[in-house]
Design a protein around this motif. Structure first.
Motif, PDB file in Angstrom:
ATOM      1  N   SER A   1      -8.551  -2.540  -3.306  1.00  0.00           N
ATOM      2  CA  SER A   1      -9.930  -2.764  -3.748  1.00  0.00           C
ATOM      3  C   SER A   1     -10.051  -2.686  -5.265  1.00  0.00           C
ATOM      4  O   SER A   1     -10.973  -3.255  -5.846  1.00  0.00           O
ATOM      5  CB  SER A   1     -10.866  -1.737  -3.106  1.00  0.00           C
ATOM      6  OG  SER A   1     -10.553  -0.419  -3.548  1.00  0.00           O
ATOM      7  N   PHE A   2      -9.128  -1.980  -5.915  1.00  0.00           N
ATOM      8  CA  PHE A   2      -9.152  -1.895  -7.370  1.00  0.00           C
ATOM      9  C   PHE A   2      -8.556  -3.139  -8.018  1.00  0.00           C
ATOM     10  O   PHE A   2      -8.571  -3.252  -9.247  1.00  0.00           O
ATOM     11  CB  PHE A   2      -8.386  -0.649  -7.837  1.00  0.00           C
ATOM     12  CG  PHE A   2      -9.046   0.640  -7.455  1.00  0.00           C
ATOM     13  CD1 PHE A   2     -10.032   1.181  -8.253  1.00  0.00           C
ATOM     14  CD2 PHE A   2      -8.694   1.303  -6.293  1.00  0.00           C
ATOM     15  CE1 PHE A   2     -10.651   2.379  -7.912  1.00  0.00           C
ATOM     16  CE2 PHE A   2      -9.299   2.502  -5.942  1.00  0.00           C
ATOM     17  CZ  PHE A   2     -10.295   3.037  -6.750  1.00  0.00           C
ATOM     18  N   LEU A   3      -8.010  -4.038  -7.233  1.00  0.00           N
ATOM     19  CA  LEU A   3      -7.398  -5.255  -7.761  1.00  0.00           C
ATOM     20  C   LEU A   3      -8.134  -6.508  -7.304  1.00  0.00           C
ATOM     21  O   LEU A   3      -7.567  -7.598  -7.308  1.00  0.00           O
ATOM     22  CB  LEU A   3      -5.930  -5.339  -7.313  1.00  0.00           C
ATOM     23  CG  LEU A   3      -4.996  -4.239  -7.802  1.00  0.00           C
ATOM     24  CD1 LEU A   3      -3.641  -4.358  -7.118  1.00  0.00           C
ATOM     25  CD2 LEU A   3      -4.833  -4.302  -9.309  1.00  0.00           C
TER      26      LEU A   3
ATOM     27  N   ARG B   1      -2.411  -8.604  -7.390  1.00  0.00           N
ATOM     28  CA  ARG B   1      -2.477  -8.294  -5.962  1.00  0.00           C
ATOM     29  C   ARG B   1      -1.370  -9.026  -5.201  1.00  0.00           C
ATOM     30  O   ARG B   1      -0.699  -8.433  -4.344  1.00  0.00           O
ATOM     31  CB  ARG B   1      -3.855  -8.692  -5.427  1.00  0.00           C
ATOM     32  CG  ARG B   1      -4.087  -8.358  -3.963  1.00  0.00           C
ATOM     33  CD  ARG B   1      -5.397  -8.960  -3.485  1.00  0.00           C
ATOM     34  NE  ARG B   1      -5.656  -8.647  -2.095  1.00  0.00           N
ATOM     35  CZ  ARG B   1      -6.457  -7.682  -1.699  1.00  0.00           C
ATOM     36  NH1 ARG B   1      -7.088  -6.931  -2.593  1.00  0.00           N
ATOM     37  NH2 ARG B   1      -6.658  -7.451  -0.416  1.00  0.00           N
ATOM     38  N   GLN B   2      -1.150 -10.284  -5.531  1.00  0.00           N
ATOM     39  CA  GLN B   2      -0.093 -11.045  -4.870  1.00  0.00           C
ATOM     40  C   GLN B   2       1.302 -10.490  -5.201  1.00  0.00           C
ATOM     41  O   GLN B   2       2.170 -10.419  -4.332  1.00  0.00           O
ATOM     42  CB  GLN B   2      -0.185 -12.508  -5.276  1.00  0.00           C
ATOM     43  CG  GLN B   2      -1.419 -13.231  -4.748  1.00  0.00           C
ATOM     44  CD  GLN B   2      -1.504 -14.662  -5.232  1.00  0.00           C
ATOM     45  OE1 GLN B   2      -0.643 -15.135  -5.979  1.00  0.00           O
ATOM     46  NE2 GLN B   2      -2.550 -15.369  -4.807  1.00  0.00           N
TER      47      GLN B   2
ATOM     48  N   ILE C   1       4.026  -9.070  -2.553  1.00  0.00           N
ATOM     49  CA  ILE C   1       5.382  -9.614  -2.415  1.00  0.00           C
ATOM     50  C   ILE C   1       6.424  -8.499  -2.449  1.00  0.00           C
ATOM     51  O   ILE C   1       7.348  -8.460  -1.627  1.00  0.00           O
ATOM     52  CB  ILE C   1       5.642 -10.646  -3.536  1.00  0.00           C
ATOM     53  CG1 ILE C   1       4.768 -11.889  -3.318  1.00  0.00           C
ATOM     54  CG2 ILE C   1       7.106 -11.047  -3.570  1.00  0.00           C
ATOM     55  CD1 ILE C   1       4.837 -12.868  -4.473  1.00  0.00           C
ATOM     56  N   VAL C   2       6.276  -7.587  -3.400  1.00  0.00           N
ATOM     57  CA  VAL C   2       7.231  -6.475  -3.509  1.00  0.00           C
ATOM     58  C   VAL C   2       7.184  -5.598  -2.263  1.00  0.00           C
ATOM     59  O   VAL C   2       8.226  -5.169  -1.736  1.00  0.00           O
ATOM     60  CB  VAL C   2       6.934  -5.654  -4.780  1.00  0.00           C
ATOM     61  CG1 VAL C   2       7.804  -4.409  -4.838  1.00  0.00           C
ATOM     62  CG2 VAL C   2       7.171  -6.505  -6.020  1.00  0.00           C
ATOM     63  N   TRP C   3       5.985  -5.342  -1.761  1.00  0.00           N
ATOM     64  CA  TRP C   3       5.843  -4.483  -0.589  1.00  0.00           C
ATOM     65  C   TRP C   3       6.412  -5.157   0.658  1.00  0.00           C
ATOM     66  O   TRP C   3       7.103  -4.523   1.457  1.00  0.00           O
ATOM     67  CB  TRP C   3       4.371  -4.140  -0.401  1.00  0.00           C
ATOM     68  CG  TRP C   3       4.052  -3.437   0.881  1.00  0.00           C
ATOM     69  CD1 TRP C   3       3.258  -3.872   1.880  1.00  0.00           C
ATOM     70  CD2 TRP C   3       4.532  -2.153   1.305  1.00  0.00           C
ATOM     71  NE1 TRP C   3       3.208  -2.970   2.906  1.00  0.00           N
ATOM     72  CE2 TRP C   3       3.988  -1.893   2.578  1.00  0.00           C
ATOM     73  CE3 TRP C   3       5.375  -1.214   0.747  1.00  0.00           C
ATOM     74  CZ2 TRP C   3       4.243  -0.734   3.282  1.00  0.00           C
ATOM     75  CZ3 TRP C   3       5.642  -0.033   1.449  1.00  0.00           C
ATOM     76  CH2 TRP C   3       5.070   0.185   2.705  1.00  0.00           C
ATOM     77  N   ASN C   4       6.161  -6.437   0.819  1.00  0.00           N
ATOM     78  CA  ASN C   4       6.694  -7.153   1.978  1.00  0.00           C
ATOM     79  C   ASN C   4       8.222  -7.199   1.955  1.00  0.00           C
ATOM     80  O   ASN C   4       8.877  -7.093   3.005  1.00  0.00           O
ATOM     81  CB  ASN C   4       6.128  -8.573   2.023  1.00  0.00           C
ATOM     82  CG  ASN C   4       4.650  -8.590   2.350  1.00  0.00           C
ATOM     83  OD1 ASN C   4       4.115  -7.642   2.924  1.00  0.00           O
ATOM     84  ND2 ASN C   4       3.977  -9.661   1.981  1.00  0.00           N
TER      85      ASN C   4
ATOM     86  N   MET D   1      -4.146   1.298   2.156  1.00  0.00           N
ATOM     87  CA  MET D   1      -3.771   0.105   1.403  1.00  0.00           C
ATOM     88  C   MET D   1      -5.005  -0.710   1.017  1.00  0.00           C
ATOM     89  O   MET D   1      -5.065  -1.278  -0.087  1.00  0.00           O
ATOM     90  CB  MET D   1      -2.807  -0.739   2.222  1.00  0.00           C
ATOM     91  CG  MET D   1      -1.457  -0.075   2.465  1.00  0.00           C
ATOM     92  SD  MET D   1      -0.327  -1.083   3.449  1.00  0.00           S
ATOM     93  CE  MET D   1      -0.067  -2.467   2.352  1.00  0.00           C
ATOM     94  N   SER D   2      -5.983  -0.765   1.892  1.00  0.00           N
ATOM     95  CA  SER D   2      -7.208  -1.506   1.572  1.00  0.00           C
ATOM     96  C   SER D   2      -7.940  -0.859   0.400  1.00  0.00           C
ATOM     97  O   SER D   2      -8.466  -1.551  -0.482  1.00  0.00           O
ATOM     98  CB  SER D   2      -8.135  -1.567   2.792  1.00  0.00           C
ATOM     99  OG  SER D   2      -7.512  -2.230   3.864  1.00  0.00           O
TER     100      SER D   2
END
Length: 712
Positions: free
Chosen positions: A46-48, A55-56, A60-63, A41-42
């Motif tokens: 890193s591309f964002l 990124r936020q 949010i979608v992942w959480n 995930m890191s």
């Protein structure tokens, strides 16, 4: 006895060692999994690093996925390692729990439920499930005109014993089923020797416009002719939002498919297919010795599909409350309803999917039993700018195409100002609308804007954002009205200016185009030189006007003779009165540019003549110097001996002198005085350009005033 005790103690030690090693291995495995997950995930994040907003959003979608679904991949992998006979024993328990949960959640009473990862797989399972045994004819599936053509190709390539029949609609909307036409097709095909009526696919919230078919009437026809009714659409899950509903209410169909990823706003969820009609009379085993490995025919489909599909749904049923699940769907319906209500107050906005103003669709349209009389919600809104209140519209060529350009401009502005709204442009290539008060056959291709919050996972739009969005729609609509009016009146307004000419152009959403014609050129009789002068002044106009106003742009100059001349394009205006202001500005700046260009051309001619005269004078002086010094002084070696024997005078009267051109006097002068006095001597002339006359007069006045004071 004594010999057995050491063995027992040794076995206990081995067991303790194995248990501790298992615990150690589990802890080590968990630590390794967490490390790998964090590293992966890191690296992706890193591309964002430069796009904090994206990124936020991803976080949010992942959480939300972790909160509602969890890590079901591990459970899925464990379930897939089980033997097949163990799976058949485990599956019914969790399948029944999912069915009961979905029945309470969506108020849909079903006999079976299927979770599918892919949309085409869903239709394949439904068709195979409902196909009649021992039937060698091709099964006809009736579909609306807007059915996905790629999905149709996929299904016909996978199932060879089916064919599709489109149901045209010439009375209302093409994405809705014409019931009379449907029954006509059934009567035509029921006695066919090579095919038979098998299934119809209807909409409860069509994909493009969100419309609903008359499911109750279609269901009655299907029962009369023993045809399977399958329903798709975003409004199938809206029953869950009703506060009260009776037990005998159900969707009028035999099976239905809903996309719970859109309804719940959670990624990577499967498609849910409910089978409301029992298939005991359809899919009976025709061989007595066949082995029934599962308790339900669909269990085989589920067991041969990725287990993560049904485990994801089961995990949500255990983790989330109804309020949390339905937040995205309720929020999306509320936003669509709010936008629809406010857009009706803007007279220049035409709402395309709200054309049936004389009829309100309720749940009685799609439900059987004691269905409530509540109005069906809107899952999306499709609108476009369109004004019929301008009296001069007949002056605009290709009005339909011009309106498309205006809607394209409106889409660009709104998308740039409000990216969170996620507007979508429906291009005229794939989208058609009906003309007002005309039959469905007279459809025209048109651009439109589509707002579908249900299709986006992020719930980041609030009422304040929607209000700002609506304010900009009103503001941009006023700009479009002013621009349309100016375009309709452009030719008549330009005719008031002697030096301006209106140019008709296509594919331009602004007012139009004009060309400045210099006063010494007849626009009806031009040649190559005059065309060059016209292009020069258009370029100069664009350069000067663009410094203070972005409404001007330069275009034209193509290879074709008709397009060889440049012109000025006029963009959008905020007020109708701005057209006269723009044209007056072009006329004034054009006259100034014309004078400047004429002065520059005159000065260029003078400079050219001066250069030629200076070259001739220098050539004559060189010949005169050659005649005085003699030929011997021009030879390379002999000239040195001659200079030693008879040195040349240091300053010859015939020495070559330079030439200078005085811009004020317009005269060619010698540089002799410059070298003698170590300064440039300025001489005034009665023939100096007029732009310096004012300065000279002012200087004379000052001198005369000074002399007068001295005399006094």
């Amino acid at each position: 006895m004594t010999s057995e005790k050491p063995d027992i103690e040794q076995n206990d030690k081995v067991t303790t060692t194995n248990e501790s090693s298992i615990v150690f291995n589990e802890e080590k495995t968990m630590e390794l999994n967490n490390r790998l997950k964090n590293d992966f995930m890191s690296y992706c994040f890193s591309f964002l690093h430069e796009d904090e907003e994206a990124r936020q959003c991803i976080q949010i979608v992942w959480n939300k996925y972790l909160e509602c679904v969890g890590d079901v991949a591990m459970l899925s992998a464990f379930f897939d390692t089980l033997p097949y006979h163990i799976k058949t024993s485990v599956l019914p328990k969790y399948q029944n729990e999912i069915i009961q949960w979905c029945e309470k959640l969506f108020h849909i009473h079903s006999h079976a439920l299927l979770c599918s990862t892919y949309y085409s797989e869903t239709f394949q399972r439904v068709i195979r499930y409902a196909l009649k045994p021992n039937q060698y004819k091709k099964a006809i599936i009736y579909i609306p005109m807007d059915f996905d053509p790629n999905l149709k190709i996929d299904l016909t390539s996978s199932l060879s014993n089916i064919k599709f029949e489109h149901i045209s609609n010439k009375t209302s909307h093409e994405d809705m089923i014409d019931i009379n036409r449907f029954e006509e097709l059934i009567k035509r095909d029921i006695n066919d020797s090579v095919s038979y009526p098998f299934m119809i696919i209807a909409n409860a919230g069509s994909a493009l416009l969100g419309r609903c078919d008359e499911l109750k009437e279609i269901k009655q026809i299907c029962e009369r002719y023993n045809i399977w009714l399958h329903v798709i659409g975003d409004l199938l899950g809206s029953l869950a939002l009703l506060s009260t509903i009776k037990d005998n209410v159900n969707i009028s169909c035999d099976s239905l498919t809903m996309d719970i990823m859109k309804l719940f706003g959670i990624q990577n969820l499967p498609y849910l297919t409910f089978f409301l009609r029992s298939t005991i009379d359809i899919n009976e085993t025709d061989e007595q010795n066949s082995l029934q490995r599962s308790s339900h025919p669909l269990d085989d489909f589920i067991l041969h599909s990725p287990s993560v599909s049904f485990l994801s749904v089961w995990s949500i049923s255990q983790r989330c409350s109804n309020e949390n699940i339905f937040y995205h769907m309720k929020q999306s319906f509320d936003l669509a309803n709010l936008l629809l209500t406010r857009l009706k107050q803007i007279k220049t906005i035409h709402i395309i999917n709200d054309e049936d103003n004389n009829e309100t669709y309720t749940y009685q349209r799609i439900c059987s039993g004691d269905a409530p009389n509540d109005v069906l919600p809107k899952s999306l809104v499709i609108f476009r700018f369109q004004s019929d209140n301008i009296t001069e519209l007949e002056n605009i060529d290709n009005l339909t195409g011009y309106l498309d350009l205006l809607n394209l401009w409106l889409f660009d502005k709104l998308s740039h100002q409000h990216p969170k709204i996620n507007l979508e442009l429906l291009k005229s290539v794939h989208f058609q609308i009906s003309k007002p008060n005309e039959p469905i056959q007279n459809q025209i291709a048109a651009h439109a804007l589509r707002f579908a919050p249900l299709e986006h996972l992020l719930d980041v739009i609030d009422e304040n954002d929607m209000q700002l969005f609506l304010d900009d729609i009103q503001r941009f609509s006023d700009i479009l009205i002013a621009t349309m009016t100016a375009r309709a009146n452009l030719a008549s307004t330009v005719s008031k200016y002697s030096n301006l000419l209106s140019i008709p152009i296509q594919n331009w959403a602004g007012i139009g185009a004009v060309r400045y014609i210099p006063s010494n050129i007849n626009p009806t009789n031009t040649d190559e030189i005059s065309n060059y002068e016209i292009n020069i002044i258009q370029s100069e106009l664009a350069r000067q006007l663009q410094t203070n106003d972005s409404a001007f742009s330069l275009s034209g100059g193509g290879t074709d003779e008709k397009d060889s001349l440049l012109y000025l394009r006029l963009g959008m205006i905020r007020k109708r009165e701005d057209l006269d202001i723009l044209l007056q500005k072009i006329s004034n700046v054009g006259k100034e540019a014309e004078s400047s260009i004429k002065y520059a051309e005159d000065m260029a001619e003078k400079i050219k003549a001066g250069i030629e005269k200076a070259e001739k004078d220098l050539q004559d002086e060189n010949l005169q110097l050659l005649a005085q010094d003699g030929l011997l002084r021009q030879l390379p070696i002999v000239s040195n001996l001659m200079s030693w024997w008879s040195p040349a005078p240091s300053a010859s009267a015939t020495a070559t002198k330079g030439r200078s051109f005085d811009l004020n006097s317009g005269r060619i002068e010698s540089t002799e005085d410059t070298y003698v006095y170590r300064m440039q001597i300025r001489r005034q002339s009665h023939h100096a350009p007029t732009h310096n006359d004012t300065t000279s007069d002012n200087s004379d006045n000052i001198i005369n005033s000074t002399d007068q004071k001295t005399n006094e």
